[in-house]
Design an enzyme around this catalytic site. Structure first.
Site, PDB file in Angstrom:
ATOM      1  N   GLY A 253      51.270 100.326  78.271  1.00  0.00           N
ATOM      2  CA  GLY A 253      52.696 100.487  77.999  1.00  0.00           C
ATOM      3  C   GLY A 253      53.297  99.346  77.199  1.00  0.00           C
ATOM      4  O   GLY A 253      52.678  98.304  76.989  1.00  0.00           O
TER       5      GLY A 253
ATOM      6  N   ARG B 201      51.956  96.853  63.796  1.00  0.00           N
ATOM      7  CA  ARG B 201      50.634  97.038  64.412  1.00  0.00           C
ATOM      8  C   ARG B 201      50.584  96.434  65.812  1.00  0.00           C
ATOM      9  O   ARG B 201      50.047  97.016  66.752  1.00  0.00           O
ATOM     10  CB  ARG B 201      49.565  96.416  63.510  1.00  0.00           C
ATOM     11  CG  ARG B 201      48.169  96.620  64.047  1.00  0.00           C
ATOM     12  CD  ARG B 201      47.107  96.423  62.974  1.00  0.00           C
ATOM     13  NE  ARG B 201      45.796  96.728  63.511  1.00  0.00           N
ATOM     14  CZ  ARG B 201      44.831  95.824  63.665  1.00  0.00           C
ATOM     15  NH1 ARG B 201      45.028  94.567  63.316  1.00  0.00           N
ATOM     16  NH2 ARG B 201      43.669  96.179  64.179  1.00  0.00           N
TER      17      ARG B 201
ATOM     18  N   ASN C 101      41.109  94.147  69.260  1.00  0.00           N
ATOM     19  CA  ASN C 101      42.301  93.526  68.683  1.00  0.00           C
ATOM     20  C   ASN C 101      41.984  92.787  67.405  1.00  0.00           C
ATOM     21  O   ASN C 101      42.810  92.048  66.901  1.00  0.00           O
ATOM     22  CB  ASN C 101      42.877  92.488  69.659  1.00  0.00           C
ATOM     23  CG  ASN C 101      43.902  93.110  70.542  1.00  0.00           C
ATOM     24  OD1 ASN C 101      44.398  94.174  70.253  1.00  0.00           O
ATOM     25  ND2 ASN C 101      44.200  92.428  71.623  1.00  0.00           N
TER      26      ASN C 101
ATOM     27  N   SER D  44      52.407  92.726  76.953  1.00  0.00           N
ATOM     28  CA  SER D  44      51.171  92.141  77.499  1.00  0.00           C
ATOM     29  C   SER D  44      50.304  91.575  76.367  1.00  0.00           C
ATOM     30  O   SER D  44      49.554  90.629  76.568  1.00  0.00           O
ATOM     31  CB  SER D  44      50.380  93.184  78.295  1.00  0.00           C
ATOM     32  OG  SER D  44      50.198  94.357  77.525  1.00  0.00           O
TER      33      SER D  44
ATOM     34  N   HIS E 226      49.782  98.502  69.272  1.00  0.00           N
ATOM     35  CA  HIS E 226      48.674  98.115  70.161  1.00  0.00           C
ATOM     36  C   HIS E 226      49.173  97.727  71.544  1.00  0.00           C
ATOM     37  O   HIS E 226      48.537  98.034  72.553  1.00  0.00           O
ATOM     38  CB  HIS E 226      47.882  96.958  69.540  1.00  0.00           C
ATOM     39  CG  HIS E 226      46.937  97.405  68.473  1.00  0.00           C
ATOM     40  ND1 HIS E 226      45.803  96.713  68.131  1.00  0.00           N
ATOM     41  CD2 HIS E 226      46.963  98.493  67.652  1.00  0.00           C
ATOM     42  CE1 HIS E 226      45.162  97.359  67.161  1.00  0.00           C
ATOM     43  NE2 HIS E 226      45.855  98.429  66.847  1.00  0.00           N
ATOM     44  N   ASP E 227      50.307  97.049  71.604  1.00  0.00           N
ATOM     45  CA  ASP E 227      50.862  96.686  72.911  1.00  0.00           C
ATOM     46  C   ASP E 227      51.172  97.944  73.717  1.00  0.00           C
ATOM     47  O   ASP E 227      50.801  98.053  74.890  1.00  0.00           O
ATOM     48  CB  ASP E 227      52.122  95.837  72.722  1.00  0.00           C
ATOM     49  CG  ASP E 227      52.718  95.400  74.062  1.00  0.00           C
ATOM     50  OD1 ASP E 227      51.929  94.985  74.938  1.00  0.00           O
ATOM     51  OD2 ASP E 227      53.939  95.501  74.241  1.00  0.00           O
TER      52      ASP E 227
ATOM     53  N   HIS F  87      50.279 103.254  58.046  1.00  0.00           N
ATOM     54  CA  HIS F  87      49.380 102.649  57.064  1.00  0.00           C
ATOM     55  C   HIS F  87      49.933 102.749  55.642  1.00  0.00           C
ATOM     56  O   HIS F  87      49.223 102.513  54.678  1.00  0.00           O
ATOM     57  CB  HIS F  87      47.985 103.277  57.162  1.00  0.00           C
ATOM     58  CG  HIS F  87      47.264 102.928  58.436  1.00  0.00           C
ATOM     59  ND1 HIS F  87      46.061 103.471  58.799  1.00  0.00           N
ATOM     60  CD2 HIS F  87      47.591 102.072  59.444  1.00  0.00           C
ATOM     61  CE1 HIS F  87      45.669 102.970  59.968  1.00  0.00           C
ATOM     62  NE2 HIS F  87      46.587 102.132  60.393  1.00  0.00           N
TER      63      HIS F  87
ATOM     64  N   ASP G 216      57.012 104.353  52.736  1.00  0.00           N
ATOM     65  CA  ASP G 216      57.328 105.631  52.097  1.00  0.00           C
ATOM     66  C   ASP G 216      56.224 106.631  52.453  1.00  0.00           C
ATOM     67  O   ASP G 216      55.373 106.336  53.295  1.00  0.00           O
ATOM     68  CB  ASP G 216      57.472 105.448  50.576  1.00  0.00           C
ATOM     69  CG  ASP G 216      56.217 104.840  49.950  1.00  0.00           C
ATOM     70  OD1 ASP G 216      55.158 104.802  50.610  1.00  0.00           O
ATOM     71  OD2 ASP G 216      56.290 104.383  48.792  1.00  0.00           O
TER      72      ASP G 216
HETATM   73  C1  HEM Z   1      45.008 106.812  63.978  1.00  0.00           C
HETATM   74  C2  HEM Z   1      44.248 105.823  64.365  1.00  0.00           C
HETATM   75  C3  HEM Z   1      44.316 104.428  63.809  1.00  0.00           C
HETATM   76  C4  HEM Z   1      43.249 103.671  63.458  1.00  0.00           C
HETATM   77  C5  HEM Z   1      41.784 104.074  63.563  1.00  0.00           C
HETATM   78  C6  HEM Z   1      43.765 102.418  62.959  1.00  0.00           C
HETATM   79  C7  HEM Z   1      42.979 101.376  62.524  1.00  0.00           C
HETATM   80  C8  HEM Z   1      43.450 100.283  61.817  1.00  0.00           C
HETATM   81  C9  HEM Z   1      42.614  99.271  61.239  1.00  0.00           C
HETATM   82  C10 HEM Z   1      41.107  99.180  61.344  1.00  0.00           C
HETATM   83  C11 HEM Z   1      43.419  98.416  60.566  1.00  0.00           C
HETATM   84  C12 HEM Z   1      43.001  97.176  59.768  1.00  0.00           C
HETATM   85  C13 HEM Z   1      43.031  95.958  60.636  1.00  0.00           C
HETATM   86  C14 HEM Z   1      42.536  94.735  59.888  1.00  0.00           C
HETATM   87  O1  HEM Z   1      41.533  94.825  59.197  1.00  0.00           O
HETATM   88  O2  HEM Z   1      43.174  93.678  60.018  1.00  0.00           O
HETATM   89  C15 HEM Z   1      44.772  98.880  60.738  1.00  0.00           C
HETATM   90  C16 HEM Z   1      45.879  98.262  60.198  1.00  0.00           C
HETATM   91  C17 HEM Z   1      47.166  98.633  60.527  1.00  0.00           C
HETATM   92  N1  HEM Z   1      47.540  99.605  61.421  1.00  0.00           N
HETATM   93 FE1  HEM Z   1      46.346 101.051  62.168  1.00  0.00          FE
HETATM   94  N2  HEM Z   1      45.123 102.440  62.998  1.00  0.00           N
HETATM   95  C18 HEM Z   1      45.514 103.631  63.526  1.00  0.00           C
HETATM   96  C19 HEM Z   1      46.815 104.020  63.787  1.00  0.00           C
HETATM   97  C20 HEM Z   1      47.908 103.191  63.627  1.00  0.00           C
HETATM   98  C21 HEM Z   1      49.238 103.463  64.140  1.00  0.00           C
HETATM   99  C22 HEM Z   1      49.605 104.687  64.951  1.00  0.00           C
HETATM  100  C23 HEM Z   1      50.027 102.427  63.759  1.00  0.00           C
HETATM  101  C24 HEM Z   1      51.490 102.175  64.025  1.00  0.00           C
HETATM  102  C25 HEM Z   1      52.371 103.095  64.347  1.00  0.00           C
HETATM  103  C26 HEM Z   1      49.207 101.537  62.968  1.00  0.00           C
HETATM  104  C27 HEM Z   1      49.663 100.422  62.321  1.00  0.00           C
HETATM  105  C28 HEM Z   1      48.895  99.632  61.500  1.00  0.00           C
HETATM  106  C29 HEM Z   1      49.445  98.645  60.568  1.00  0.00           C
HETATM  107  C30 HEM Z   1      50.912  98.399  60.297  1.00  0.00           C
HETATM  108  C31 HEM Z   1      48.354  98.010  59.967  1.00  0.00           C
HETATM  109  C32 HEM Z   1      48.406  96.868  58.950  1.00  0.00           C
HETATM  110  C33 HEM Z   1      48.391  95.552  59.686  1.00  0.00           C
HETATM  111  C34 HEM Z   1      48.583  94.354  58.783  1.00  0.00           C
HETATM  112  O3  HEM Z   1      48.752  94.499  57.576  1.00  0.00           O
HETATM  113  O4  HEM Z   1      48.585  93.230  59.292  1.00  0.00           O
HETATM  114  N3  HEM Z   1      47.925 102.011  62.932  1.00  0.00           N
HETATM  115  N4  HEM Z   1      44.758 100.012  61.511  1.00  0.00           N
HETATM  116  C1  LIG Z   2      37.115  89.942  67.846  1.00  0.00           C
HETATM  117  C2  LIG Z   2      38.317  89.309  67.297  1.00  0.00           C
HETATM  118  O1  LIG Z   2      38.586  89.356  66.123  1.00  0.00           O
HETATM  119  N1  LIG Z   2      39.124  88.721  68.184  1.00  0.00           N
HETATM  120  C3  LIG Z   2      40.338  88.047  67.781  1.00  0.00           C
HETATM  121  C4  LIG Z   2      41.531  88.607  68.547  1.00  0.00           C
HETATM  122  O2  LIG Z   2      42.692  87.912  68.160  1.00  0.00           O
HETATM  123  C5  LIG Z   2      42.661  86.507  68.310  1.00  0.00           C
HETATM  124  C6  LIG Z   2      43.951  85.953  67.789  1.00  0.00           C
HETATM  125  O3  LIG Z   2      44.972  86.315  68.632  1.00  0.00           O
HETATM  126  C7  LIG Z   2      41.494  85.872  67.549  1.00  0.00           C
HETATM  127  O4  LIG Z   2      41.413  84.486  67.842  1.00  0.00           O
HETATM  128  C8  LIG Z   2      40.196  86.551  67.957  1.00  0.00           C
HETATM  129  O5  LIG Z   2      39.152  86.050  67.180  1.00  0.00           O
END
Ligand code: HEM
Ligand SMILES: CC(=O)N[C@H]1CO[C@H](CO)[C@@H](O)[C@@H]1O
Ligand SMILES: *[C@@H]1O[C@H](CO)[C@@H](O)[C@H](O)[C@H]1NC(C)=O
Ligand SMILES: *[C@@H]1O[C@H](CO)[C@@H](O)[C@H](O)[C@H]1NC(C)=O
Ligand SMILES: *[C@@H]1O[C@H](CO)[C@@H](O)[C@H](O)[C@H]1NC(C)=O
Ligand SMILES: *[C@@H]1O[C@H](CO)[C@@H](O)[C@H](O)[C@H]1NC(C)=O
Length: 331
Positions: free
Chosen positions: A71, A61, A93, A75, A65-66, A193, A254
């Site tokens: 790019g 993730r 973030n 950052s 995001h980076d 996901h 998977d």
């Molecule tokens: C299509 C649009 C996307 C949306 C709206 C989206 C949104 C989100 C949101 C809201 C979360 C939960 C964050 C949290 O509650 O901590 C999440 C988790 C995650 N996203 Fe996405 N995402 C998208 C696409 C992607 C893409 C393209 C990738 C990577 C190639 C990605 C990788 C991940 C991963 C790995 C997690 C789990 C993070 C963790 O377990 O710490 N996402 N995403």
């Molecule tokens: C809004 C929010 O959740 N901001 C978080 C962004 O990430 C940093 C950690 O790197 C958190 O401290 C912030 O609260």
């Protein structure tokens, strides 16, 4: 300070159309200067993933995001200071997970001992992500090297570059398209996901008081909705409460994410919408039926993402530490 110094270079590169930044990247970029690079990263990510199984999702993730914001230039790894609010602290973030930052810091520390000042944080993040994806069962793909790290990082740059669950599929398609990623790439990348989790606040509106006629979003499988309600019952008191993004095989990379969507087992509203949107659905169905096709398209899309707007030459630096630019005054 930096600007006047580099202005002539910008002028030169704007009239010299080739080579492009990404064509300067290569698979063997560090083979003379830091031959241990790949082995060191492999060792560090393996140890970290075994100790903290959330690392793979966290790092994937972070990497995405980076790359989406200015790019793949690390950052996102820069910490805020009293005078600068960095990217990682932007609202979008939301709760970026600590294990992702930690594994990069560990790799950087080990590499600075072996080959000081050589390997960029952006390259470490790109390779660590690939290796972690592979380690949890996903496809291997080539990562070309030679990215430089950004000089700066600003929270204000994030808005509008990242998709959020509340966006329509059209908005999400447009954000990806602005990065040269088509619908197929978008659906394949969303397969990320298949690992990791989402905090209850990201989907609570789907399971509590959804509408006058239904407690939960009718696109959810009813049994699953009730389980999420139980899981998230305390989420306003405990903000850490979260659910696996892939309820069936949460730790394994998977194609189960796509089969889940076909059954109403998507956690985020934007995940579930892929299974009904006429542009996205054909890819959801393809990937649910054929993991090989998913892996091929995911790998291809990740290679595209990983060269997005990379900085080479004097447009960036190799940071001494990943959380600060070498000359913090310049940020
Ligand atoms: C299509 C649009 C996307 C949306 C709206 C989206 C949104 C989100 C949101 C809201 C979360 C939960 C964050 C949290 O509650 O901590 C999440 C988790 C995650 N996203 Fe996405 N995402 C998208 C696409 C992607 C893409 C393209 C990738 C990577 C190639 C990605 C990788 C991940 C991963 C790995 C997690 C789990 C993070 C963790 O377990 O710490 N996402 N995403
Ligand atoms: C809004 C929010 O959740 N901001 C978080 C962004 O990430 C940093 C950690 O790197 C958190 O401290 C912030 O609260
Ligand atoms: C999504 O939209 C709903 C309804 O408008 C809102 O209640 C919820 O807070 C939003 N969720 C996020 C994560 O923005
Ligand atoms: C749902 O709505 C009812 C009545 O409007 C309210 O009492 C209750 O607290 C709400 N529940 C949640 C989880 O928001
Ligand atoms: C919610 O909180 C109550 C009281 O604090 C506790 O008894 C219950 O086990 C919690 N439920 C969950 C799912 O964590
Ligand atoms: C699955 O996809 C791969 C890659 O596109 C293809 O070669 C293979 O024939 C497909 N398998 C089936 C059963 O359709």
């Amino acid at each position: 300070m930096i600007l006047p110094l580099f202005l002539p270079l910008f002028l030169v590169s704007s009239i010299t159309l080739i080579p492009t930044a990404q064509s300067k990247l290569s698979l063997n970029y560090y083979s003379n200067t830091c031959p241990a690079f790949l082995d060191v990263v492999q060792q560090i990510i393996t140890d970290k993933q075994l100790a903290a199984p959330t690392t793979a999702a966290a790092t994937l993730r972070l990497f995405f995001h980076d790359c989406m914001v200015g790019g793949c230039d690390a950052s996102l790894l820069i910490s805020s200071t009293s005078s600068n609010n960095a990217e990682r602290d932007a609202d979008d973030n939301r709760s970026l997970p600590g294990d992702g930052f930690d594994v990069i810091v560990r790799a950087k520390t080990a590499l600075e001992l072996r080959c000081p000042g050589i390997v960029s944080c952006a390259d470490i993040l790109a390779v660590a992500t690939r290796d972690l994806v592979t380690m949890v069962g996903g496809p291997f793909y080539d990562v070309r090297l030679g990215r430089k790290d950004s000089f700066t990082s600003h929270a204000i740059d994030v808005k509008g570059h990242l998709a959020t669950p509340n966006m329509s599929i059209t908005e999400i398609i447009n954000i990806f398209a602005s990065r040269g990623l088509d619908v197929k790439d978008m659906v394949a990348l969303s397969g990320a996901h298949t690992i990791g989790f989402s905090h209850c606040s990201q989907f609570s509106h789907r399971i509590f008081n959804f509408s006058k006629s239904s407690q939960f979003d009718p696109s959810l499988n009813p049994k699953f909705a009730r389980e999420l309600q139980k899981l998230c019952a305390n989420y306003t008191k405990d903000e850490e409460m979260s659910a696996f993004n892939d309820v069936m095989t949460p730790g394994k990379f998977d194609n189960m994410y796509y089969s889940n969507l076909q059954k109403g087992l998507g956690v985020l509203v934007s995940d579930q919408a892929l299974a009904s949107d006429p542009r996205a659905k054909p890819f959801v169905d393809l990937y649910a039926a054929n993991q090989t096709a998913f892996f091929r398209d995911f790998a291809h899309a990740m290679e595209k993402v990983s060269v997005f707007s990379v900085k080479t030459g004097k447009k960036g630096e190799v940071r001494h530490r990943c959380d600060a630019s070498n000359n913090p005054q310049a940020s």
